[in-house]
Design a protein around this motif. Structure first.
Motif, mmCIF file in Angstrom:
data_model
loop_
_atom_site.group_PDB
_atom_site.id
_atom_site.type_symbol
_atom_site.label_atom_id
_atom_site.label_comp_id
_atom_site.label_asym_id
_atom_site.label_seq_id
_atom_site.Cartn_x
_atom_site.Cartn_y
_atom_site.Cartn_z
ATOM 1 N N MET A 125 0.815 -1.216 0.000
ATOM 2 C CA MET A 125 0.000 0.000 0.000
ATOM 3 C C MET A 125 0.849 1.268 0.000
ATOM 4 S SD MET A 125 -2.804 -1.337 2.753
ATOM 5 C CE MET A 125 -3.934 0.043 2.712
ATOM 6 N N ARG A 126 2.086 1.157 0.423
ATOM 7 C CA ARG A 126 2.936 2.350 0.563
ATOM 8 C C ARG A 126 3.230 3.049 -0.755
ATOM 9 N NH1 ARG A 126 6.772 1.077 5.734
ATOM 10 N NH2 ARG A 126 5.022 0.406 7.015
ATOM 11 N N PRO A 127 3.660 2.344 -1.801
ATOM 12 C CA PRO A 127 3.943 3.081 -3.044
ATOM 13 C C PRO A 127 2.704 3.726 -3.661
ATOM 14 C CG PRO A 127 4.387 0.728 -3.320
ATOM 15 C CD PRO A 127 4.017 0.938 -1.906
ATOM 16 N N TRP A 128 1.544 3.202 -3.365
ATOM 17 C CA TRP A 128 0.297 3.744 -3.905
ATOM 18 C C TRP A 128 -0.332 4.772 -2.965
ATOM 19 C CZ3 TRP A 128 -0.220 2.897 -8.798
ATOM 20 C CH2 TRP A 128 0.410 1.790 -9.355
ATOM 21 N N ARG A 129 0.319 5.045 -1.825
ATOM 22 C CA ARG A 129 -0.142 6.020 -0.833
ATOM 23 C C ARG A 129 -1.572 5.725 -0.370
ATOM 24 N NH1 ARG A 129 1.384 9.433 -4.875
ATOM 25 N NH2 ARG A 129 -0.550 10.597 -4.747
ATOM 26 N N LEU A 130 -1.805 4.463 -0.015
ATOM 27 C CA LEU A 130 -3.110 4.038 0.481
ATOM 28 C C LEU A 130 -3.002 3.754 1.970
ATOM 29 C CD1 LEU A 130 -4.078 1.563 -2.368
ATOM 30 C CD2 LEU A 130 -4.719 3.961 -2.144
ATOM 31 N N ARG A 131 -4.084 3.976 2.685
ATOM 32 C CA ARG A 131 -4.098 3.752 4.132
ATOM 33 C C ARG A 131 -5.478 3.262 4.556
ATOM 34 N NH1 ARG A 131 -1.018 7.676 7.481
ATOM 35 N NH2 ARG A 131 0.419 6.015 7.126
ATOM 36 N N GLY A 157 -16.410 -1.676 8.759
ATOM 37 C CA GLY A 157 -16.499 -0.274 9.147
ATOM 38 C C GLY A 157 -15.195 0.469 8.913
ATOM 39 N N THR A 158 -14.452 0.036 7.895
ATOM 40 C CA THR A 158 -13.187 0.678 7.544
ATOM 41 C C THR A 158 -13.240 1.086 6.080
ATOM 42 O OG1 THR A 158 -12.128 -1.403 6.906
ATOM 43 C CG2 THR A 158 -11.883 -0.701 9.202
ATOM 44 N N ARG A 159 -12.223 1.780 5.657
ATOM 45 C CA ARG A 159 -12.096 2.142 4.246
ATOM 46 C C ARG A 159 -10.626 2.360 3.941
ATOM 47 N NH1 ARG A 159 -15.275 6.565 2.440
ATOM 48 N NH2 ARG A 159 -16.910 5.727 3.727
ATOM 49 N N ILE A 160 -10.286 2.290 2.667
ATOM 50 C CA ILE A 160 -8.931 2.609 2.241
ATOM 51 C C ILE A 160 -8.998 3.965 1.568
ATOM 52 C CG2 ILE A 160 -7.068 2.023 0.662
ATOM 53 C CD1 ILE A 160 -7.529 -0.853 1.209
ATOM 54 N N VAL A 161 -8.175 4.876 2.046
ATOM 55 C CA VAL A 161 -8.140 6.225 1.476
ATOM 56 C C VAL A 161 -6.771 6.463 0.852
ATOM 57 C CG1 VAL A 161 -9.847 7.186 3.067
ATOM 58 C CG2 VAL A 161 -7.434 7.253 3.674
ATOM 59 N N ARG A 162 -6.755 7.357 -0.116
ATOM 60 C CA ARG A 162 -5.497 7.744 -0.755
ATOM 61 C C ARG A 162 -4.959 8.971 -0.039
ATOM 62 N NH1 ARG A 162 -4.319 9.595 -6.810
ATOM 63 N NH2 ARG A 162 -2.069 9.408 -6.701
ATOM 64 N N MET A 163 -3.703 8.874 0.369
ATOM 65 C CA MET A 163 -3.065 9.978 1.082
ATOM 66 C C MET A 163 -2.478 10.970 0.083
ATOM 67 S SD MET A 163 -1.182 7.763 4.047
ATOM 68 C CE MET A 163 0.121 7.396 2.944
ATOM 69 N N SER A 164 -2.329 12.204 0.509
ATOM 70 C CA SER A 164 -1.713 13.203 -0.348
ATOM 71 C C SER A 164 -0.206 12.948 -0.423
ATOM 72 C CB SER A 164 -1.996 14.614 0.187
ATOM 73 O OG SER A 164 -1.428 14.748 1.460
ATOM 74 N N LYS A 165 0.449 13.535 -1.385
ATOM 75 C CA LYS A 165 1.878 13.308 -1.595
ATOM 76 C C LYS A 165 2.732 13.802 -0.425
ATOM 77 C CE LYS A 165 2.146 13.037 -6.536
ATOM 78 N NZ LYS A 165 2.789 13.477 -7.746
ATOM 79 N N ARG A 166 2.274 14.777 0.314
ATOM 80 C CA ARG A 166 3.080 15.335 1.397
ATOM 81 C C ARG A 166 3.009 14.512 2.675
ATOM 82 N NH1 ARG A 166 -0.837 19.242 0.167
ATOM 83 N NH2 ARG A 166 -2.564 19.157 1.625
ATOM 84 N N ASN A 167 2.137 13.483 2.765
ATOM 85 C CA ASN A 167 2.054 12.644 3.983
ATOM 86 C C ASN A 167 3.162 11.660 4.021
ATOM 87 O OD1 ASN A 167 -0.098 14.009 4.886
ATOM 88 N ND2 ASN A 167 -1.594 12.432 4.427
#
Length: 157
Positions: A91-97, A147-157
């Motif tokens: 998930m890290r290279p795709w900036r997912l959390r 009750g969770t979701r995967i969100v895309r983080m911004s480039k600065r995170n």
């Protein structure tokens, strides 16, 4: 606080394409963990059969225990990664959390529920993943169940 205001401030779920690519990336460390998990089973099989070329039979108890061990090891990899930083290696290279619906950290129970429903979804040809294509919020079955979701983080995170 108003429920509609809360829903409008949440980050949208990540697109399914990025999620599937991160799942593909995660296959590499998971397969390595499966190899490590299989070592004791192969050694036990060799000790019992006395033959290095002997394979664990498809209907043997040892085979079922190996499958269970691989399922548990994969679950530990996913849930511990999600709990510690919200991300697996893939998930890290795709900036997912992974986050809870309220934006906070998910509970252990929610993460294990997410993993279990996600596995069931994969076993039925990924239908729970493809569901995100028609869901209004782009959520999969395991997102909804946990009750969770995967969100895309911004480039600065």
């Amino acid at each position: 606080m108003d429920a509609t205001a809360d829903a409008s401030t949440r980050k949208p779920a990540a697109f399914i394409g990025r999620r599937l690519l991160s799942l593909l990336y995660d296959l590499l460390p998971v397969v390595a963990l499966w190899f490590l998990a299989a070592v004791p089973f192969v050694l036990l099989d060799v000790a019992v059969s006395g033959d290095v070329r002997h394979n664990i039979g498809p209907f043997s108890l040892l085979q079922w225990l190996l499958w269970l061990a691989c399922w548990i090891v994969t679950g530990l990899y996913a849930t511990v990664s999600w709990r510690r930083g919200g991300q697996t290696l893939g998930m890290r290279p795709w900036r997912l959390r992974v986050v809870a619906d309220d934006g906070g950290a998910p509970t252990h129970g929610a993460l294990w529920r997410r993993y279990a429903v996600g596995m069931v979804s994969l076993l039925v040809a990924g239908v729970g993943f493809w569901w995100a294509w028609i869901d209004r919020e782009r959520l999969t079955w395991h997102d909804r169940a946990s009750g969770t979701r995967i969100v895309r983080m911004s480039k600065r995170n």
